[in-house]
Design a protein around this motif. Structure first.
Motif, PDB file in Angstrom:
ATOM      1  N   TRP A  21       0.792  -1.231   0.131  1.00 44.02           N
ATOM      2  CA  TRP A  21      -0.090  -0.027  -0.033  1.00 44.02           C
ATOM      3  C   TRP A  21       0.899   1.357  -0.044  1.00 44.02           C
ATOM      4  O   TRP A  21       0.319   2.359  -0.145  1.00 44.02           O
ATOM      5  CB  TRP A  21      -0.998  -0.008   1.095  1.00 44.02           C
ATOM      6  N   SER A  44       0.417  -6.336  -2.107  1.00 42.80           N
ATOM      7  CA  SER A  44      -0.816  -5.424  -2.112  1.00 42.80           C
ATOM      8  C   SER A  44      -1.602  -5.463  -3.412  1.00 42.80           C
ATOM      9  O   SER A  44      -2.591  -4.858  -3.637  1.00 42.80           O
ATOM     10  CB  SER A  44      -0.934  -4.078  -1.186  1.00 42.80           C
ATOM     11  N   HIS A  46      -3.269  -7.475  -7.072  1.00 39.92           N
ATOM     12  CA  HIS A  46      -3.462  -8.628  -7.895  1.00 39.92           C
ATOM     13  C   HIS A  46      -2.703  -8.629  -9.100  1.00 39.92           C
ATOM     14  O   HIS A  46      -2.006  -7.574  -9.485  1.00 39.92           O
ATOM     15  CB  HIS A  46      -5.017  -8.362  -8.171  1.00 39.92           C
ATOM     16  N   LYS A 259      -9.403  -9.402   7.801  1.00 39.92           N
ATOM     17  CA  LYS A 259      -8.530  -9.149   6.640  1.00 39.92           C
ATOM     18  C   LYS A 259      -8.849  -7.933   6.362  1.00 39.92           C
ATOM     19  O   LYS A 259      -9.675  -7.055   6.485  1.00 39.92           O
ATOM     20  CB  LYS A 259      -9.429 -10.189   5.553  1.00 39.92           C
ATOM     21  N   GLY A 260      -7.752  -7.385   5.586  1.00 43.98           N
ATOM     22  CA  GLY A 260      -7.812  -6.105   4.634  1.00 43.98           C
ATOM     23  C   GLY A 260      -7.377  -5.298   5.854  1.00 43.98           C
ATOM     24  O   GLY A 260      -7.604  -3.665   5.490  1.00 43.98           O
ATOM     25  N   ARG A 261      -6.965  -5.416   6.987  1.00 41.70           N
ATOM     26  CA  ARG A 261      -6.408  -4.249   7.831  1.00 41.70           C
ATOM     27  C   ARG A 261      -5.363  -3.308   7.550  1.00 41.70           C
ATOM     28  O   ARG A 261      -5.324  -2.132   7.974  1.00 41.70           O
ATOM     29  CB  ARG A 261      -6.412  -4.704   9.433  1.00 41.70           C
ATOM     30  N   LYS A 263      -4.827  -2.775   4.306  1.00 44.12           N
ATOM     31  CA  LYS A 263      -5.194  -1.550   3.445  1.00 44.12           C
ATOM     32  C   LYS A 263      -6.043  -0.449   3.968  1.00 44.12           C
ATOM     33  O   LYS A 263      -6.037   0.713   3.791  1.00 44.12           O
ATOM     34  CB  LYS A 263      -5.908  -2.354   2.339  1.00 44.12           C
ATOM     35  N   ARG A 264      -6.844  -0.953   5.172  1.00 48.36           N
ATOM     36  CA  ARG A 264      -7.818  -0.159   5.790  1.00 48.36           C
ATOM     37  C   ARG A 264      -7.104   0.956   6.665  1.00 48.36           C
ATOM     38  O   ARG A 264      -7.295   2.324   6.470  1.00 48.36           O
ATOM     39  CB  ARG A 264      -8.708  -0.965   6.817  1.00 48.36           C
ATOM     40  N   GLU A 268      -6.466   3.490   3.127  1.00 48.69           N
ATOM     41  CA  GLU A 268      -7.666   4.150   3.290  1.00 48.69           C
ATOM     42  C   GLU A 268      -7.794   5.164   4.407  1.00 48.69           C
ATOM     43  O   GLU A 268      -8.329   6.106   4.432  1.00 48.69           O
ATOM     44  CB  GLU A 268      -8.728   3.330   3.302  1.00 48.69           C
ATOM     45  N   GLY A 274      -7.434   0.293  11.415  1.00 49.69           N
ATOM     46  CA  GLY A 274      -6.559  -0.248  10.600  1.00 49.69           C
ATOM     47  C   GLY A 274      -5.258  -0.713  10.996  1.00 49.69           C
ATOM     48  O   GLY A 274      -4.709  -0.202  12.252  1.00 49.69           O
TER      49      GLY A 274
END
Length: 312
Positions: A21, A44, A46, A259-261, A263-264, A268, A274
């Motif tokens: 990120w 991070s 795809h 999941k996704g913390r 990124k959060r 974000e 996060g």
């Protein structure tokens, strides 16, 4: 010429961390254009997103750059295929067995480095055929080694264990700390935290601003039973810390993490819930800077430190 610079085809022995990120094509291209080696953080991304970042980095600079690949990645085969198809000059692997892809990557013309947290795994990486190792100490941000060995202790140990170039990482953010790493026998440095907070980093402004105001002791190594990770002390960290103190199981900690913390928090800008991954040297990074400004200070500070030591 410095043997790391010769290996990678760069001007200065400075590598940016492949941080989730944070390390997109803008940061990687800026570091490479400044004379170091910029890394794109595949952890991070795809596969399609990674290809886009690689192509944009190629368009932005004609200097060598690389991709960092955490080997726990779920779409790893696709990521490796894209790296080879796009003829990425350098690959940094981490969090896995260096034997898995090294031979294939080198056969495709890539230089391969592997991140280690001990001299034992540095030696295994050399035996696997990597071109260099990145020895990362306990001070580093994000995912960390279970050994909790500091950079000051780790680098001399790794240098004695292997004959290939050694890159020092963890707690290095200033010119004088770069000089210290070179004095310990490292051939170069990898810097994460300071580059994560530059204008070119893809991290959110909220995350950057919080980190610039984080002082000494503002980060801690957490989630040791799951995957040791250095985090800023926010509300999420406090809940994890309390759960660990009462002996929470691995399953409970994983459920709390969810999941996704990362990124959060980092991308974000959720500063409360996060995962805010950053290194201990964040306490030394208080100003908004460009990559070019960071390089100017690193090089001047390193030269000044070496000259000062000459008086001894």
């Amino acid at each position: 010429m410095n043997r790391l610079c010769e290996l990678l085809g760069i001007q200065y022995p400075i590598i940016s961390g492949g941080m989730v990120w944070c390390s997109g094509w803008r940061l990687a291209a800026a570091v490479s254009a400044a004379g170091g080696l910029g890394l794109i953080g595949a952890g991070s991304m795809h596969p399609g997103t990674l290809r886009e970042h690689i192509q944009k980095c190629k368009a932005a600079t004609d200097k060598p750059f690389g991709v960092n690949v955490p080997m726990l990645y779920p779409e790893l085969d696709a990521i490796i295929d894209i790296i080879i198809e796009e003829q990425v000059p350098v690959v940094v692997t981490s969090a896995g067995n260096p034997k898995t892809y090294t031979a294939r990557l080198k056969a495709a013309g890539c230089k391969v480095m592997h991140v280690v947290a001990s001299s034992k795994f540095a030696l295994k990486s050399q035996e696997a055929g990597v071109d260099a190792v990145i020895a990362e100490g306990f001070e580093a941000g994000g995912h960390n080694g279970r050994e909790e060995t500091t950079t000051m202790c780790l680098i001399p140990s790794v240098v004695r264990a292997v004959t290939i170039p050694v890159v020092a990482a963890g707690g290095i953010s200033q010119g004088d700390s770069m000089a210290a790493a070179l004095a310990l026998g490292a051939d170069g440095v990898q810097i994460g935290t300071r580059f994560a907070l530059t204008r070119e980093s893809s991290a959110s402004e909220e995350f950057k601003q919080l980190c610039r105001s984080t002082g000494e002791g503002g980060t801690m190594l957490s989630l040791k039973a799951v995957s040791p990770t250095r985090l800023v002390k926010n509300d999420f960290y406090q809940r994890i810390s309390e759960a660990e103190a009462r002996g929470a199981s691995v399953e409970e900690l994983r459920e709390l993490q969810g999941k996704g913390r990362a990124k959060r928090g980092i991308f974000e800008g959720d500063l409360s819930e996060g995962m805010l991954e950053i290194g201990q040297c964040v306490a030394l990074t208080n100003e908004e800077e460009s990559v070019a400004e960071v390089f100017e200070e690193l090089l001047a500070g390193c030269k000044h430190a070496v000259a000062r030591l000459g008086s001894f």
